[in-house]
Design a protein around this motif. Structure first.
Motif, PDB file in Angstrom:
ATOM      1  N   THR A   1       0.823  -1.209   0.000  1.00  0.00           N
ATOM      2  CA  THR A   1       0.000   0.000   0.000  1.00  0.00           C
ATOM      3  C   THR A   1       0.857   1.258   0.000  1.00  0.00           C
ATOM      4  OG1 THR A   1      -1.702  -1.206   1.207  1.00  0.00           O
ATOM      5  CG2 THR A   1      -1.873   1.182   1.180  1.00  0.00           C
ATOM      6  N   VAL A   2       1.905   1.276   0.811  1.00  0.00           N
ATOM      7  CA  VAL A   2       2.795   2.446   0.836  1.00  0.00           C
ATOM      8  C   VAL A   2       3.492   2.614  -0.506  1.00  0.00           C
ATOM      9  CG1 VAL A   2       4.925   3.338   1.862  1.00  0.00           C
ATOM     10  CG2 VAL A   2       3.117   2.493   3.328  1.00  0.00           C
ATOM     11  N   LEU A   3       3.887   1.510  -1.131  1.00  0.00           N
ATOM     12  CA  LEU A   3       4.530   1.604  -2.445  1.00  0.00           C
ATOM     13  C   LEU A   3       3.579   2.133  -3.511  1.00  0.00           C
ATOM     14  CD1 LEU A   3       6.702  -1.636  -2.570  1.00  0.00           C
ATOM     15  CD2 LEU A   3       7.480   0.721  -2.340  1.00  0.00           C
ATOM     16  N   VAL A   4       2.325   1.691  -3.475  1.00  0.00           N
ATOM     17  CA  VAL A   4       1.356   2.183  -4.454  1.00  0.00           C
ATOM     18  C   VAL A   4       1.026   3.650  -4.198  1.00  0.00           C
ATOM     19  CG1 VAL A   4      -1.042   1.952  -5.246  1.00  0.00           C
ATOM     20  CG2 VAL A   4       0.379  -0.060  -4.984  1.00  0.00           C
ATOM     21  N   LEU A   5       0.855   4.018  -2.937  1.00  0.00           N
ATOM     22  CA  LEU A   5       0.534   5.413  -2.623  1.00  0.00           C
ATOM     23  C   LEU A   5       1.657   6.356  -3.040  1.00  0.00           C
ATOM     24  CD1 LEU A   5      -1.219   5.105   0.847  1.00  0.00           C
ATOM     25  CD2 LEU A   5      -2.260   5.510  -1.369  1.00  0.00           C
ATOM     26  N   SER A   6       2.894   5.951  -2.841  1.00  0.00           N
ATOM     27  CA  SER A   6       4.001   6.809  -3.280  1.00  0.00           C
ATOM     28  C   SER A   6       4.226   6.683  -4.782  1.00  0.00           C
ATOM     29  CB  SER A   6       5.273   6.462  -2.525  1.00  0.00           C
ATOM     30  OG  SER A   6       5.689   5.150  -2.824  1.00  0.00           O
ATOM     31  N   GLY A   7       3.888   5.531  -5.356  1.00  0.00           N
ATOM     32  CA  GLY A   7       4.039   5.343  -6.791  1.00  0.00           C
ATOM     33  C   GLY A   7       3.139   6.243  -7.614  1.00  0.00           C
ATOM     34  N   VAL A   8       2.002   6.632  -7.055  1.00  0.00           N
ATOM     35  CA  VAL A   8       1.113   7.553  -7.761  1.00  0.00           C
ATOM     36  C   VAL A   8       1.812   8.882  -7.993  1.00  0.00           C
ATOM     37  CG1 VAL A   8      -1.058   8.823  -7.585  1.00  0.00           C
ATOM     38  CG2 VAL A   8      -0.957   6.446  -6.878  1.00  0.00           C
ATOM     39  N   TYR A   9       2.513   9.368  -6.999  1.00  0.00           N
ATOM     40  CA  TYR A   9       3.231  10.631  -7.157  1.00  0.00           C
ATOM     41  C   TYR A   9       4.374  10.493  -8.155  1.00  0.00           C
ATOM     42  CZ  TYR A   9       0.632  12.043  -3.041  1.00  0.00           C
ATOM     43  OH  TYR A   9      -0.361  12.336  -2.170  1.00  0.00           O
ATOM     44  N   TYR A  10       5.056   9.358  -8.131  1.00  0.00           N
ATOM     45  CA  TYR A  10       6.124   9.134  -9.101  1.00  0.00           C
ATOM     46  C   TYR A  10       5.562   9.003 -10.513  1.00  0.00           C
ATOM     47  CZ  TYR A  10       9.347   8.375  -5.243  1.00  0.00           C
ATOM     48  OH  TYR A  10      10.104   8.526  -4.123  1.00  0.00           O
ATOM     49  N   PHE A  11       4.376   8.421 -10.641  1.00  0.00           N
ATOM     50  CA  PHE A  11       3.725   8.308 -11.945  1.00  0.00           C
ATOM     51  C   PHE A  11       3.518   9.690 -12.548  1.00  0.00           C
ATOM     52  CE2 PHE A  11      -0.274   8.440 -14.322  1.00  0.00           C
ATOM     53  CZ  PHE A  11       0.016   7.560 -15.347  1.00  0.00           C
ATOM     54  N   PHE A  12       2.997  10.618 -11.749  1.00  0.00           N
ATOM     55  CA  PHE A  12       2.756  11.955 -12.278  1.00  0.00           C
ATOM     56  C   PHE A  12       4.047  12.742 -12.449  1.00  0.00           C
ATOM     57  CE2 PHE A  12      -1.590  11.099 -10.935  1.00  0.00           C
ATOM     58  CZ  PHE A  12      -2.233  11.433 -12.102  1.00  0.00           C
ATOM     59  N   ALA A  13       5.069  12.425 -11.677  1.00  0.00           N
ATOM     60  CA  ALA A  13       6.356  13.079 -11.883  1.00  0.00           C
ATOM     61  C   ALA A  13       6.975  12.653 -13.208  1.00  0.00           C
ATOM     62  CB  ALA A  13       7.299  12.759 -10.730  1.00  0.00           C
ATOM     63  N   LEU A  14       6.810  11.396 -13.558  1.00  0.00           N
ATOM     64  CA  LEU A  14       7.408  10.893 -14.797  1.00  0.00           C
ATOM     65  C   LEU A  14       6.522  11.109 -16.019  1.00  0.00           C
ATOM     66  CD1 LEU A  14       8.907   7.534 -13.509  1.00  0.00           C
ATOM     67  CD2 LEU A  14      10.120   9.633 -14.049  1.00  0.00           C
TER      68      LEU A  14
END
Length: 133
Positions: free
Chosen positions: A44-57
């Motif tokens: 869950t923590v990886l997915v929640l932080s991955g959303v921000y990385y998705f929009f950064a990339l």
């Protein structure tokens, strides 16, 4: 838009590294938790932080691509549901203080990158040429 992508990267770093420290209480220990709970929390923590990385990339491309916009909308939807559950169920005040700005930033990312999607350019019908004699 580049500043939003940079802030999104920083929010992803904060969510990835600081959220486990904020969510664990003073008396919580990792040894007493069962393994499936730990794996679910890690995922869950990886997915929640991955959303921000998705929009950064992919933030710039998400405006133009309908697939990326749909994926971003689904990820932010999951993030908002998980964050709302955390806000309603959390006992730790530090988690509430950290999660509320992150959720507000998620809504702002949705409005900035997913909502305004470009309308595809369509060619208009050409006029028929008048036959010249």
């Amino acid at each position: 838009m580049i500043s939003l992508r940079i802030f999104s990267f920083l929010a992803g770093c904060f969510a990835l590294f600081a959220s486990p420290l904020l969510l664990l209480g003073k008396d919580a220990s990792l040894v007493s938790s069962p393994l499936p709970t730990l794996l679910l929390a890690l995922l869950t923590v990886l997915v929640l932080s991955g959303v921000y990385y998705f929009f950064a990339l992919f933030g710039r491309n998400a405006i133009r691509s309908s697939r990326l916009r749909h994926l971003g909308a689904g990820l932010i939807g999951f993030q908002l549901l998980a964050g709302a559950w955390l806000l309603s169920d959390a006992q730790e005040p530090r988690a509430l203080v950290a999660m509320a700005p992150l959720l507000c930033f998620s809504v702002f990312l949705f409005v900035a990158f997913v909502w305004p999607g470009e309308i595809g350019r369509r060619r208009g019908q050409l006029r028929r040429r008048a036959d010249r004699c």
